[in-house]
Design an enzyme around this catalytic site. Sequence first.
Site, PDB file in Angstrom:
ATOM      1  N   SER A   9       0.714  -1.267  -0.007  1.00 39.30           N
ATOM      2  CA  SER A   9       0.002   0.091  -0.093  1.00 39.30           C
ATOM      3  C   SER A   9       0.904   1.354  -0.213  1.00 39.30           C
ATOM      4  O   SER A   9       1.598   1.480   0.798  1.00 39.30           O
ATOM      5  CB  SER A   9      -0.766  -0.083   1.301  1.00 39.30           C
ATOM      6  OG  SER A   9      -1.474   1.283   1.312  1.00 39.30           O
ATOM      7  N   HIS A  34      -1.305  -1.453  -4.058  1.00 36.20           N
ATOM      8  CA  HIS A  34      -2.685  -0.761  -3.327  1.00 36.20           C
ATOM      9  C   HIS A  34      -2.673   0.397  -3.259  1.00 36.20           C
ATOM     10  O   HIS A  34      -1.762   1.038  -2.906  1.00 36.20           O
ATOM     11  CB  HIS A  34      -2.721  -1.889  -2.046  1.00 36.20           C
ATOM     12  CG  HIS A  34      -4.071  -1.548  -1.258  1.00 36.20           C
ATOM     13  ND1 HIS A  34      -4.987  -2.166  -1.433  1.00 36.20           N
ATOM     14  CD2 HIS A  34      -4.418  -0.644  -0.302  1.00 36.20           C
ATOM     15  CE1 HIS A  34      -6.120  -2.117  -0.632  1.00 36.20           C
ATOM     16  NE2 HIS A  34      -5.647  -1.059  -0.183  1.00 36.20           N
ATOM     17  N   ASP A  36      -5.162   3.542  -1.414  1.00 37.60           N
ATOM     18  CA  ASP A  36      -5.951   4.014  -0.703  1.00 37.60           C
ATOM     19  C   ASP A  36      -6.704   5.394  -0.990  1.00 37.60           C
ATOM     20  O   ASP A  36      -5.991   6.280  -0.648  1.00 37.60           O
ATOM     21  CB  ASP A  36      -5.503   3.910   0.827  1.00 37.60           C
ATOM     22  CG  ASP A  36      -5.386   2.383   1.245  1.00 37.60           C
ATOM     23  OD1 ASP A  36      -6.271   1.595   1.195  1.00 37.60           O
ATOM     24  OD2 ASP A  36      -4.174   2.094   1.630  1.00 37.60           O
ATOM     25  N   MET A  38      -8.841   8.088  -0.188  1.00 40.17           N
ATOM     26  CA  MET A  38      -9.886   8.625   1.379  1.00 40.17           C
ATOM     27  C   MET A  38     -10.147   9.928   0.958  1.00 40.17           C
ATOM     28  O   MET A  38      -9.375  11.078   0.455  1.00 40.17           O
ATOM     29  CB  MET A  38      -8.963   8.648   2.442  1.00 40.17           C
ATOM     30  CG  MET A  38      -8.287   7.346   2.686  1.00 40.17           C
ATOM     31  SD  MET A  38      -7.283   7.353   4.166  1.00 40.17           S
ATOM     32  CE  MET A  38      -6.367   5.538   4.183  1.00 40.17           C
ATOM     33  N   HIS A  67      -8.538   0.869  -3.850  1.00 37.36           N
ATOM     34  CA  HIS A  67      -9.405   0.836  -2.527  1.00 37.36           C
ATOM     35  C   HIS A  67     -10.224   2.132  -2.182  1.00 37.36           C
ATOM     36  O   HIS A  67      -9.518   3.160  -1.692  1.00 37.36           O
ATOM     37  CB  HIS A  67      -8.755   0.050  -1.314  1.00 37.36           C
ATOM     38  CG  HIS A  67      -9.303   0.056  -0.035  1.00 37.36           C
ATOM     39  ND1 HIS A  67      -8.892   0.036   1.342  1.00 37.36           N
ATOM     40  CD2 HIS A  67     -10.838   0.116   0.170  1.00 37.36           C
ATOM     41  CE1 HIS A  67     -10.011  -0.216   2.144  1.00 37.36           C
ATOM     42  NE2 HIS A  67     -10.822  -0.161   1.560  1.00 37.36           N
ATOM     43  N   MET A  69     -12.112   4.508  -0.246  1.00 37.37           N
ATOM     44  CA  MET A  69     -12.790   4.733   1.173  1.00 37.37           C
ATOM     45  C   MET A  69     -13.380   6.201   1.139  1.00 37.37           C
ATOM     46  O   MET A  69     -12.831   7.273   1.640  1.00 37.37           O
ATOM     47  CB  MET A  69     -11.647   4.609   2.212  1.00 37.37           C
ATOM     48  CG  MET A  69     -11.378   3.245   2.866  1.00 37.37           C
ATOM     49  SD  MET A  69      -9.726   3.097   3.548  1.00 37.37           S
ATOM     50  CE  MET A  69      -8.563   3.265   2.211  1.00 37.37           C
ATOM     51  N   MET A 138     -11.472  -5.230   6.306  1.00 37.12           N
ATOM     52  CA  MET A 138     -10.555  -4.306   6.967  1.00 37.12           C
ATOM     53  C   MET A 138     -10.179  -4.790   8.386  1.00 37.12           C
ATOM     54  O   MET A 138     -11.145  -5.281   9.224  1.00 37.12           O
ATOM     55  CB  MET A 138     -11.053  -2.910   7.182  1.00 37.12           C
ATOM     56  CG  MET A 138     -11.528  -2.241   6.109  1.00 37.12           C
ATOM     57  SD  MET A 138     -10.189  -1.239   5.352  1.00 37.12           S
ATOM     58  CE  MET A 138      -8.832  -0.908   6.370  1.00 37.12           C
ATOM     59  N   ASP A 176      -6.620  -6.101   5.262  1.00 37.72           N
ATOM     60  CA  ASP A 176      -6.033  -4.646   5.108  1.00 37.72           C
ATOM     61  C   ASP A 176      -5.933  -3.911   6.430  1.00 37.72           C
ATOM     62  O   ASP A 176      -6.946  -3.659   7.158  1.00 37.72           O
ATOM     63  CB  ASP A 176      -6.895  -3.887   4.103  1.00 37.72           C
ATOM     64  CG  ASP A 176      -6.402  -2.641   3.734  1.00 37.72           C
ATOM     65  OD1 ASP A 176      -5.247  -2.106   4.210  1.00 37.72           O
ATOM     66  OD2 ASP A 176      -6.895  -1.913   2.777  1.00 37.72           O
ATOM     67  N   GLY A 177      -4.808  -3.822   6.995  1.00 32.76           N
ATOM     68  CA  GLY A 177      -4.432  -3.119   8.119  1.00 32.76           C
ATOM     69  C   GLY A 177      -3.926  -3.883   9.100  1.00 32.76           C
ATOM     70  O   GLY A 177      -4.196  -5.039   9.438  1.00 32.76           O
ATOM     71  N   GLY A 178      -2.618  -3.265   9.527  1.00 35.00           N
ATOM     72  CA  GLY A 178      -1.912  -4.082  10.761  1.00 35.00           C
ATOM     73  C   GLY A 178      -1.107  -5.236  10.313  1.00 35.00           C
ATOM     74  O   GLY A 178      -0.962  -6.184  11.253  1.00 35.00           O
ATOM     75  N   GLY A 198       1.040  -2.112   4.214  1.00 38.74           N
ATOM     76  CA  GLY A 198       1.720  -0.527   4.126  1.00 38.74           C
ATOM     77  C   GLY A 198       3.035  -0.367   4.856  1.00 38.74           C
ATOM     78  O   GLY A 198       4.077  -0.566   4.226  1.00 38.74           O
TER      79      GLY A 198
HETATM   80  C1  DX5 Z   1      -6.189   1.767   5.982  1.00 37.35           C
HETATM   81  C2  DX5 Z   1      -5.672   1.489   4.840  1.00 37.35           C
HETATM   82  C3  DX5 Z   1      -4.545   0.471   4.563  1.00 37.35           C
HETATM   83  C4  DX5 Z   1      -3.178   0.699   5.099  1.00 37.35           C
HETATM   84  C5  DX5 Z   1      -2.700  -0.278   5.503  1.00 37.35           C
HETATM   85  O1  DX5 Z   1      -7.047   2.543   6.187  1.00 37.35           O
HETATM   86  O2  DX5 Z   1      -6.744   0.821   3.967  1.00 37.35           O
HETATM   87  O3  DX5 Z   1      -4.547   0.016   3.204  1.00 37.35           O
HETATM   88  O4  DX5 Z   1      -2.597   1.284   3.841  1.00 37.35           O
HETATM   89  O5  DX5 Z   1      -1.422   0.064   6.182  1.00 37.35           O
HETATM   90  P1  DX5 Z   1      -0.854  -0.679   7.403  1.00 37.35           P
HETATM   91  O6  DX5 Z   1       0.005  -1.949   6.774  1.00 37.35           O
HETATM   92  O7  DX5 Z   1       0.241   0.409   7.903  1.00 37.35           O
HETATM   93  O8  DX5 Z   1      -1.623  -1.054   8.627  1.00 37.35           O
HETATM   94 ZN    ZN Z   2      -6.654  -0.058   1.704  1.00 37.51          ZN
END
Ligand code: DX5
Ligand code: ZN
Length: 216
Positions: A9, A34, A36, A38, A67, A69, A138, A176-178, A198
């Site tokens: 990401s 990826h 994001d 937003m 993605h 959001m 997520m 996606d995330g963490g 990410g």
């Molecule tokens: C969060 C995003 C993720 C983010 C993940 O809102 O959708 O795609 O980039 O990032 P990490 O891997 O740092 O949690």
């Molecule tokens: Zn994402």
Amino acid sequence: MNKTIVSPSILAADFADFSQAIIKIESSGASWLHMDVMDGSFVPNITFGPQLVRDIRKRTKLFLDVHLMIAHPGQFINEFAKAGADLITFHYEAEVHSQKFLTEIRSLGIKTGIAIVPSTPCSVLEEILPFIDSALIMTVNPGFGGQTLIPECLEKVKKLVKMRDETGLCFRISVDGGINEQTAQDAIKAGADTLVIGTMFFQSGDQKGLVSKLQI
Ligand code: DX5
Ligand code: ZN
């Protein structure tokens, strides 16, 4: 079973140097990138729009995993399709007429994805599973990179695998995330086949090793 794909990401990249991020992703052996998007409304952060997808498309053949959001994602599908997205994922929570827009994305020859935030149960996806190529679970509340994965979300991955088995469909399941080395293993064990990474990707000193370890 689908082969595991790592989708780095660019949310965690240097926003003043996306060219460098593309080079890092390409040389890591990852085939997806990826993005994001937003809007400061659906999520409490603002990133970029279709212009960046268009510019990145010109520079790489990587599979662009977009993605959204954003609120009212249906209104922007054409823009992101024209910009060169290969997969457009939007949020179930952001669009009442998800079936309609998934069908529209497919009609444009682009892969379809639906995403859900941690508080949304995967059961709401039941009726639209035939219309998706990817379900994105997520594993943090969306908006920011660098958060800690919520372990309960991996239970939803397991449920979704069951729903997929029961329907005989073959959509991908993305988390996606963490995601870090440990949580990646937990997610794969739960049934995820697409790992959005990410922070850990861009902080890693061995991106090639990281990708080859996970993409087996
Ligand atoms: C969060 C995003 C993720 C983010 C993940 O809102 O959708 O795609 O980039 O990032 P990490 O891997 O740092 O949690
Ligand atoms: Zn994402």
